[in-house]
Motif scaffolding. Structure first.
Motif, mmCIF file in Angstrom:
data_model
loop_
_atom_site.group_PDB
_atom_site.id
_atom_site.type_symbol
_atom_site.label_atom_id
_atom_site.label_comp_id
_atom_site.label_asym_id
_atom_site.label_seq_id
_atom_site.Cartn_x
_atom_site.Cartn_y
_atom_site.Cartn_z
ATOM 1 N N TYR A 126 77.404 58.571 16.081
ATOM 2 C CA TYR A 126 77.997 57.182 16.290
ATOM 3 C C TYR A 126 76.995 56.382 16.932
ATOM 4 C CZ TYR A 126 81.059 53.671 18.353
ATOM 5 O OH TYR A 126 81.604 52.456 18.753
ATOM 6 N N ARG A 127 76.248 57.055 18.054
ATOM 7 C CA ARG A 127 75.372 56.034 18.822
ATOM 8 C C ARG A 127 74.121 55.720 17.737
ATOM 9 N NH1 ARG A 127 75.049 59.473 24.501
ATOM 10 N NH2 ARG A 127 76.982 58.575 25.256
ATOM 11 N N MET A 128 73.996 56.403 16.870
ATOM 12 C CA MET A 128 72.826 56.216 15.930
ATOM 13 C C MET A 128 73.186 55.464 14.677
ATOM 14 S SD MET A 128 69.414 56.614 15.786
ATOM 15 C CE MET A 128 68.855 58.393 16.393
ATOM 16 N N LYS A 129 74.527 55.002 14.834
ATOM 17 C CA LYS A 129 75.043 54.114 13.789
ATOM 18 C C LYS A 129 74.992 54.745 12.303
ATOM 19 C CE LYS A 129 75.182 50.665 16.770
ATOM 20 N NZ LYS A 129 74.490 49.419 16.532
ATOM 21 N N LEU A 130 75.309 56.221 12.645
ATOM 22 C CA LEU A 130 75.573 56.962 11.441
ATOM 23 C C LEU A 130 77.004 57.673 11.315
ATOM 24 C CD1 LEU A 130 72.365 59.256 11.547
ATOM 25 C CD2 LEU A 130 72.567 57.262 9.969
ATOM 26 N N GLY A 131 77.628 57.629 9.916
ATOM 27 C CA GLY A 131 79.105 58.167 9.802
ATOM 28 C C GLY A 131 79.094 59.592 9.676
ATOM 29 N N ASP A 132 80.066 59.967 10.385
ATOM 30 C CA ASP A 132 80.342 61.469 10.277
ATOM 31 C C ASP A 132 80.157 62.297 8.881
ATOM 32 O OD1 ASP A 132 80.751 61.133 12.960
ATOM 33 O OD2 ASP A 132 82.603 61.659 12.962
ATOM 34 N N GLU A 133 80.386 61.554 7.848
ATOM 35 C CA GLU A 133 80.741 62.047 6.449
ATOM 36 C C GLU A 133 79.203 62.598 6.209
ATOM 37 O OE1 GLU A 133 79.522 57.733 6.153
ATOM 38 O OE2 GLU A 133 80.898 58.785 7.159
ATOM 39 N N LEU A 134 78.075 62.139 6.666
ATOM 40 C CA LEU A 134 76.631 62.550 6.552
ATOM 41 C C LEU A 134 76.564 63.943 7.046
ATOM 42 C CD1 LEU A 134 74.437 59.566 7.423
ATOM 43 C CD2 LEU A 134 75.209 60.140 5.073
ATOM 44 N N LEU A 135 77.251 64.324 8.028
ATOM 45 C CA LEU A 135 77.174 65.791 8.447
ATOM 46 C C LEU A 135 77.466 66.680 7.437
ATOM 47 C CD1 LEU A 135 78.628 65.024 11.897
ATOM 48 C CD2 LEU A 135 76.080 65.593 11.509
ATOM 49 N N TYR A 136 78.214 66.320 6.632
ATOM 50 C CA TYR A 136 78.932 67.329 5.539
ATOM 51 C C TYR A 136 78.131 67.216 4.174
ATOM 52 C CZ TYR A 136 81.982 67.720 9.618
ATOM 53 O OH TYR A 136 82.164 67.617 10.876
ATOM 54 N N THR A 148 65.408 60.792 9.356
ATOM 55 C CA THR A 148 64.741 60.474 10.674
ATOM 56 C C THR A 148 65.514 60.265 11.753
ATOM 57 O OG1 THR A 148 62.835 59.111 9.484
ATOM 58 C CG2 THR A 148 63.069 58.695 11.722
ATOM 59 N N LYS A 149 66.644 59.629 11.518
ATOM 60 C CA LYS A 149 67.624 59.477 12.479
ATOM 61 C C LYS A 149 68.225 60.779 13.032
ATOM 62 C CE LYS A 149 68.874 54.644 11.577
ATOM 63 N NZ LYS A 149 70.110 53.854 11.113
ATOM 64 N N VAL A 150 68.484 61.633 12.049
ATOM 65 C CA VAL A 150 69.178 62.919 12.176
ATOM 66 C C VAL A 150 68.200 63.888 12.860
ATOM 67 C CG1 VAL A 150 69.890 65.157 10.894
ATOM 68 C CG2 VAL A 150 70.919 62.799 10.454
ATOM 69 N N LEU A 151 67.084 63.969 12.626
ATOM 70 C CA LEU A 151 66.081 64.695 13.372
ATOM 71 C C LEU A 151 65.918 64.136 14.752
ATOM 72 C CD1 LEU A 151 63.627 65.493 10.235
ATOM 73 C CD2 LEU A 151 65.280 67.233 10.985
ATOM 74 N N LEU A 152 65.871 62.865 14.876
ATOM 75 C CA LEU A 152 65.745 62.476 16.421
ATOM 76 C C LEU A 152 67.038 62.805 17.103
ATOM 77 C CD1 LEU A 152 64.520 58.681 15.839
ATOM 78 C CD2 LEU A 152 63.424 60.796 17.236
ATOM 79 N N ILE A 153 68.162 62.851 16.498
ATOM 80 C CA ILE A 153 69.507 63.143 17.309
ATOM 81 C C ILE A 153 69.412 64.730 17.607
ATOM 82 C CG2 ILE A 153 71.841 63.950 16.823
ATOM 83 C CD1 ILE A 153 72.199 61.254 15.131
#
Length: 507
Positions: A126-136, A148-153
């Protein structure tokens, strides 16, 4: 609060004996949001690798009270799901989940707060402005910006780890950079290498600068550092002319001393004695001591300007044309891998225009450059007769081998190329080292020098500022505004684009 203590540290690459750092002493706080800046080839990535332990100092020592991790890193996780990729990169959490029957694995899982981690991950998304649906979704299907954003998280969810971020916003679109900047502002305890001025202003609370002769650290963001640097440079510029006059005068005195010493050594005296020291030898010794004193003063004067530097004036030529337009696009339709990029796109490129192509990652910016150049064929594009186009690629064309051989096999003006490389502050050993030994920024400068050394009516630049130091950014900006070339460029640096562009194409 922990410290990184660097004491009398020196390092050089042995193959070509390149001294990178000499007798560096620093004390860094690991709670700072530290921005690392410096010209291309000064050793920024090398500095990160030394902190991370991939390289060892030749002399001195580096003391850290915490683990470190480097970004970017290669994702080697076997699990395809994005949630699992994040878990595994946090500390092998996903593998531990498969082995929770084992007491040791359970203990490690609890220590890493494994049972609460999915909640933490969603909060960071949420803080990285990414939707939860990407997790699945399958990680391999994410865009490069999303990866890039996911690997930073994943890195920021690691415990007790100091993060070393090497240009994390390269290839991110403008909105992506803003998202990452806003995310990092909420964090502490990292060192980030960046040349993006707006990004550093948002993120950094301290600046670590690798200068010509030393490394300095000061509190503040890029703007405050630049203001202080400009004041220092302005002072040095005012005193530089006076110092150069003094150095020239001292060198003239040194030359006179050498001449006097030579005269004393060869002159024959009618009343010379046979004592251990006659007059001529004494006079010669005095002259040499005097010359050494003058030499010491010269080095002292020169040392006052060791950190003075500025971007050299960049000049390049472009062919003139009497054509009313260079390239026309009318109702262009183009799809790539079942994704529609353009539908009814129209544009005209005229001489003297500086056109900025903007858009999110995946919008087709690089594809449009290829269509303009003719690398991809599509109906609806017309080019003026005998039009000459040159391009600087997003990823440099030349990455391996020796420049001399590559230049000989290319259709470029070698004299212009060498001049541009000099203006870009590339090293003197440019033609004697393999390209594999150059930094990414230096390779990008070589790529732009290659493109500008080709006769052209139109220049295409694909993200020309990736990896480029701040001095080059200012140098290119000033040259474009002064020379008014016809260019079409893709760039995610808003500072540069807003100052340079005469017109924008939004995709």
């Amino acid at each position: 609060m922990s410290q990184i203590i660097i004491t009398d540290m020196s390092f050089s690459y042995k193959t070509f004996y390149e001294p990178i750092f000499e007798k560096i002493t620093l004390n860094l706080n690991t709670h700072w949001r530290l921005g690392l800046i410096g010209r291309n080839g000064r050793g920024k990535t090398t500095f990160l690798r030394l902190l991370h332990g991939e390289l060892s100092p030749d002399k001195g020592r580096i003391s850290l009270e915490t683990d470190t991790e480097l970004f970017p890193y290669e994702n080697k996780v076997k699990y395809p799901l994005t949630m699992d990729v994040i878990k595994e990169n946090i500390g092998g959490l996903r593998t531990l989940e498969d082995n929770l029957d084992d007491m040791d694995a359970l203990g490690q899982y609890l220590e890493l707060d494994g049972f609460s981690m999915e909640g933490h991950i969603k909060k960071e998304m949420y803080r990285m402005k990414l939707g939860d649906e990407l997790l699945y979704r399958d990680f391999s299907l994410l865009s490069e910006g999303e990866k890039t954003k996911v690997l930073l998280i994943a890195l920021f969810l690691r415990k007790d780890t100091y993060l070393l971020l090497d240009e994390p916003t390269n290839h991110l679109d403008i909105q992506g950079k803003k998202d990452v900047a806003e995310y990092l502002k909420r964090k502490k305890g990292f060192l980030v290498v960046s040349h993006d001025r707006d990004f550093l202003d948002e993120v950094a609370d301290h600046i670590l600068a690798i200068n010509k002769s030393d490394i300095t650290v000061e509190q503040g963001n890029f703007t405050t550092w630049k203001q202080n640097k400009d004041l220092k440079d302005e002072f040095e510029a005012r005193t530089g002319e006076r110092l150069n006059r003094e150095v020239n005068q001292l060198e003239r005195h040194a030359k006179k001393s050498r001449n006097w010493a030579g005269t004393a050594n060869t002159q024959k005296y009618a009343f010379a004695s046979h004592a251990r020291t006659n007059g001529a030898k004494a006079y010669m010794g005095q002259a040499k001591r005097s010359e050494q004193q003058i030499r010491d003063k010269i080095e002292e004067k020169k040392s006052l300007l060791l950190n003075f530097e500025t971007a050299k004036k960049l000049e390049f030529e472009q062919l003139d044309t009497e054509d009313a337009w260079l390239v026309k696009g009318k109702n262009i339709m183009y799809s790539y891998e079942d994704k529609e990029l353009f539908f009814g796109l129209s544009f005209v490129i005229k001489q003297g225009e500086r056109i900025w192509i903007r858009g999110r990652n995946g919008a087709g910016k690089t594809t449009l450059l290829k269509l303009i150049l003719g690398k991809l064929s599509v109906r609806g594009i017309l080019r003026a007769e005998e039009l000459k186009i040159t391009e600087a690629l997003q990823e440099p064309l030349w990455k391996e081998g020796f420049l001399k051989e590559l230049i000989d096999g290319a259709n470029i003006n070698s004299e212009t190329f060498e001049k541009l490389c000099s203006l870009f502050d590339l090293p003197d050993a440019l033609f004697h080292r393999p390209l594999e030994t150059f930094s990414k920024g230096e390779l990008k400068k070589i790529e732009i020098a290659r493109a500008l050394s080709v006769e052209n009516h139109l220049i295409l630049l694909d993200e020309p500022l990736n990896y480029m130091d701040i001095y080059f950014r200012e140098q290119l900006e000033r040259a474009i505004l002064a020379l008014n070339p016809t260019i079409v460029f893709v760039e995610h640096d808003e500072w540069f684009g807003e100052r340079v562009a005469t017109r924008t194409i939004h995709l």
